[in-house]
Design an enzyme around this catalytic site. Sequence first.
Site, PDB file in Angstrom:
ATOM      1  N   HIS A 320      40.021  31.843  34.687  1.00 50.00           N
ATOM      2  CA  HIS A 320      39.904  32.551  35.970  1.00 50.00           C
ATOM      3  C   HIS A 320      39.187  31.627  36.945  1.00 50.00           C
ATOM      4  O   HIS A 320      38.141  31.063  36.612  1.00 50.00           O
ATOM      5  CB  HIS A 320      39.109  33.839  35.766  1.00 50.00           C
ATOM      6  N   ARG A 340      38.355  37.422  46.934  1.00 55.35           N
ATOM      7  CA  ARG A 340      39.233  36.601  47.786  1.00 55.35           C
ATOM      8  C   ARG A 340      40.283  37.471  48.486  1.00 55.35           C
ATOM      9  O   ARG A 340      40.665  37.201  49.621  1.00 55.35           O
ATOM     10  CB  ARG A 340      39.891  35.499  46.951  1.00 55.35           C
TER      11      ARG A 340
HETATM   12  O1  MEZ Z   1      43.743  41.065  36.046  1.00 56.41           O
HETATM   13  C1  MEZ Z   1      42.626  40.555  36.027  1.00 56.41           C
HETATM   14  O2  MEZ Z   1      42.338  39.659  35.248  1.00 56.41           O
HETATM   15  C2  MEZ Z   1      41.630  40.996  37.028  1.00 56.41           C
HETATM   16  C3  MEZ Z   1      41.905  42.247  37.731  1.00 56.41           C
HETATM   17  C4  MEZ Z   1      40.570  40.238  37.254  1.00 56.41           C
HETATM   18  C5  MEZ Z   1      39.802  40.214  38.494  1.00 56.41           C
HETATM   19  O3  MEZ Z   1      39.720  39.153  39.094  1.00 56.41           O
HETATM   20  O4  MEZ Z   1      39.265  41.230  38.905  1.00 56.41           O
END
Ligand code: MEZ
Length: 536
Positions: A320, A340
Amino acid sequence: MYQYTQEQLDSMKKVEASRKERLENLHARMTADEKTAVLKEFHPDYIEGAYETLKIGPNKGEKVLHELADLLQGKSRIDSLKYDLTKPDYDVDVLVIGGGGAGSSAAVTAHANGANVMIVTKLRIGDANSMMAEGGIQAADKPNDSPARHYLDAFGGGHFAAKPCLLEKLVKEAPDAIRWLNELGVMFDKAEDGTMITTHGGGTSRKRMHACKDYSGAEIMRTLRDEVLNRGIPVVDFTAAVEIIKDENGKAAGALLVNMETGEVLVAKAKTVIIATGGAGRLHYQGFPTSNHYGATADGLVLAYRAGAKLLYADTLQYHPTGAAEPTQIYGALVTEKVRSLGAQLVNKDGKPFVYSLETRDVTASTIIRECKGRGNGVKTTDGEGVWLDTPMIEIIGGEGTIEKRIPAMMRMFGKYGIDIRKEPILIYPTLHYQNGGIDINADGETTNVENLFVAGEAVGGIHGRNRLMGNSLLDIIVFGRNAGKYASAKVKEGITVGKLTLDHVKAFEQERKDAGITSDILSPKLLPDYTRKDM
Ligand code: MEZ
């Protein structure tokens, strides 16, 4: 309270100074060629030395990360356990392994379909990545949107690698998944007229992210857990599945269980088994921190693999883009993409934007790594380096109070350390977030090569291809949880006779290990991460 370093404070001034210019001129989107180039050079999936070739099992000859190879080719715990397969402690129609969103959705659906269902979970129901999801759940249910658009966004974002039958199911059943959750009692963010408030995520062509502020996973999991408990579905907690039991005909027929507190060994016999054990962030692949729950140790992949089920895309992980990089106490914790979506921009140590904020996750993460490792434009942090996520822009764009209203969890997470994200930008760096690959299933949720073994949620491979879009995971746990519950219970209704229970496949796997010269005594499934200091 967090004390910024002088270097961080100097850099923060540059971020503030460039805000006006950045508000007026958004960073350009990348071309396909630019994306390919940055992925190849900077995405962790492309680091060849991080991988090894599997020597045994259904995916023999394929590459996976070292940490996963150790577990897939690991040693079973059965040698040290005493059990009697002829005297099951539990005998049910549908055994669900895992107490997160996918397992709970599966159990509720199977129960509604008349099955005698039981959940077994190594921690407690709700102790799962589902609970920790923040930003939202996708569904194309607005007049300007359609499942076809949703499909195209997800298929492209996943590098055209998703299994079409799975992705088709995901997007077509999404609106009904939202309706189901809404009726169960999930408190989605709604406008005064009752319509759902939706936002963009990275790579979405329409605003289709439904959310419950930035507690979306917690709210969905709260509701599902209530539904499981209200229905009286038995939940055996603090009890881990350590092997899938098969019957003499090679079909899945239960699981060998170990109580995590007492060590008691239990045999669960079942007509169908659903693996819903979630992801693997706690393996800390390639040394990354993680946004994942404590229990995310790839157990389901190991259970399925040893039972003979094939994996799909087990070599691809999602980092992420925005894990907290400072303060160190929350290193790697999820900073939702919704930050974001609401207007925060990514900027480097000189206050310069380097990427359009809502490119797909793998691309955005790679540009952050490039900015830090490739261009020397990162800001030094306690644990390494990071770039700024300019959160005050949210209030400038959306008006005062937007942060508290839309992302209160983020405000609190940083507020604990004296950081007011309404006024100060935050430091972030990619964090290990999601297992793109997993167990190969067909559209009914059944593994492609072990009968009566079903899978749902993050343990599945192929729904999203080689990269997943935001909000498609909360969606897949619901769609594929319900799907597995539906088809596993339907199969029971059609009539399943379970033959003599056996763990001979585990013994055969041990022989394969020996024949391949694998001598490691790493036990798997791992069950819990090991944070013991190695020098003690
Ligand atoms: O789907 C995801 O991983 C999610 C919703 C994560 C996020 O950034 O909130």
